[in-house]
Design an enzyme around this catalytic site. Structure first.
Site, short mmCIF file in Angstrom:
data_model
loop_
_atom_site.label_atom_id
_atom_site.label_comp_id
_atom_site.label_asym_id
_atom_site.label_seq_id
_atom_site.Cartn_x
_atom_site.Cartn_y
_atom_site.Cartn_z
N SER A 21 0.81 -1.21 0.00
CA SER A 21 0.00 0.00 0.00
C SER A 21 0.84 1.26 0.00
O SER A 21 0.36 2.33 -0.39
CB SER A 21 -0.94 0.01 1.21
OG SER A 21 -0.21 -0.04 2.43
N GLU A 42 3.04 1.11 14.84
CA GLU A 42 3.34 2.45 14.33
C GLU A 42 4.24 3.27 15.24
O GLU A 42 5.10 4.01 14.79
CB GLU A 42 2.02 3.21 14.06
CG GLU A 42 1.28 2.73 12.83
CD GLU A 42 0.51 1.44 13.06
OE1 GLU A 42 0.38 1.00 14.23
OE2 GLU A 42 0.03 0.86 12.06
N PHE A 67 -3.17 5.94 10.74
CA PHE A 67 -2.46 5.20 11.78
C PHE A 67 -1.11 5.83 12.09
O PHE A 67 -0.67 5.84 13.24
CB PHE A 67 -2.29 3.75 11.35
CG PHE A 67 -3.58 3.13 10.89
CD1 PHE A 67 -4.73 3.26 11.66
CD2 PHE A 67 -3.68 2.49 9.67
CE1 PHE A 67 -5.94 2.72 11.24
CE2 PHE A 67 -4.88 1.95 9.25
CZ PHE A 67 -6.02 2.07 10.03
#
Length: 299
Positions: A21, A42, A67
């Site tokens: 992505s 993250e 995120f």
């Protein structure tokens, strides 16, 4: 990034199980030892990026924008901005690009969150050409940067001859009756709105705000003085983003009527085009806001 990495061995990529992505497949294939996938973690991802920057590397930290900014705000603030490490934070698929996945995946608060962090540059390129130039500049900027990287193709609003200048607002269309200040995906829609307003005899100035922070206050105030009205358009909440930044500037130095277009409340679930239309983030919505300021519209 791949082209830059061929000539600069300091460039590395860090991601959160988002190689696909984040469109890092080519980078991973050519530089497998320079891509670090931390998994869905993250906070660790941003911390690793800061550590690499402290060690002399130039890390591009790539993750879905909701995120990256929502989960790792503390690390962005303390590890990157406060420490002034040259980490390039790439918020992928920002705004409402993940439309059908709903509010958990909408990155509409990121402008407000990131603007509140001192010493963090915020870049929002308006098309592929400007994105390429922004990435090249960011790789050598030696400062912490947050940059939105769009998910879908959008019309070109700049040409290869145009030079990206960080911290400068580009005037894409001159006008004297109203200013439309747009950012990212909204810039092409602002140009469409200016064409529609021209058909009604209204001259609209269109500004491409590709650097949200630091804001080019001189260009904003010049537009306020010369057009007397400003419409802002952003694929983000109406609080604390582009509209807020411009309102803060003009209210203190040259107050003029402003209409802030953006997302109000949590966005519903639906495809991106439906959501943009739902909030009036299209040419028709911008035209209506401009006419309302001029006194010729419904509002």
């Amino acid at each position: 990034m791949t082209a830059l990495a061929r000539v600069d061995s300091r460039i590395v990529a860090v991601c959160n199980d988002s190689v696909g992505s984040s469109n890092l497949m080519a980078f991973q294939k050519e530089f497998p030892d320079r891509l670090i996938n931390v998994g869905i973690a993250e906070q660790n991802m941003v911390g690793v990026g800061a550590g690499l920057a402290n060690a002399g590397f130039i890390p591009f930290v790539c993750a879905a924008a909701p995120f990256l900014t929502g989960r790792a705000t503390e690390q962005i603030k303390a590890d990157c901005a406060y420490s002034q490490y040259p980490v390039v934070l790439c918020g992928m698929s920002p705004g409402m690009a993940y439309g059908e996945l709903g509010p958990t995946h909408h990155s509409i608060e990121d402008f407000a969150w990131m603007r509140a962090i001192s010493e963090l540059t915020i870049l929002v390129p308006a098309d592929p050409q400007e994105t390429r130039q922004a990435v090249r500049w960011a790789s050598q900027a030696s400062r912490p940067i947050f940059m939105r990287v769009g998910r879908f193709k959008i019309p070109a609003v700049t040409s290869p001859a145009d030079r990206f200048e960080p911290g400068r607002i580009a005037t894409l269309r001159e006008g004297n009756d109203v200013t439309i200040a747009a950012i990212g995906t909204m810039v092409s829609r602002a140009l469409d709105a200016a064409d529609l307003l021209k058909e009604q005899g209204i001259s609209a100035r269109v500004l491409n705000v590709s650097t949200l922070k630091p804001l080019d206050e001189d260009t904003i105030l010049k537009a306020a003085r010369e057009t007397g009205r400003i419409v802002t358009a952003e694929e983000a909440v109406v609080s604390g983003g582009l509209g807020g930044a411009i309102a803060e500037t003009v209210s203190q130095h040259h107050p003029v009527p402003i209409r802030i277009l953006g997302v109000t409340g949590f966005a519903p679930t639906g495809n991106t085009q439906f959501l943009l239309d739902h909030f009036g983030l299209n040419a028709a919505g911008i035209v209506d806001a401009a006419l309302g300021l001029i006194g010729k519209g419904e509002h």
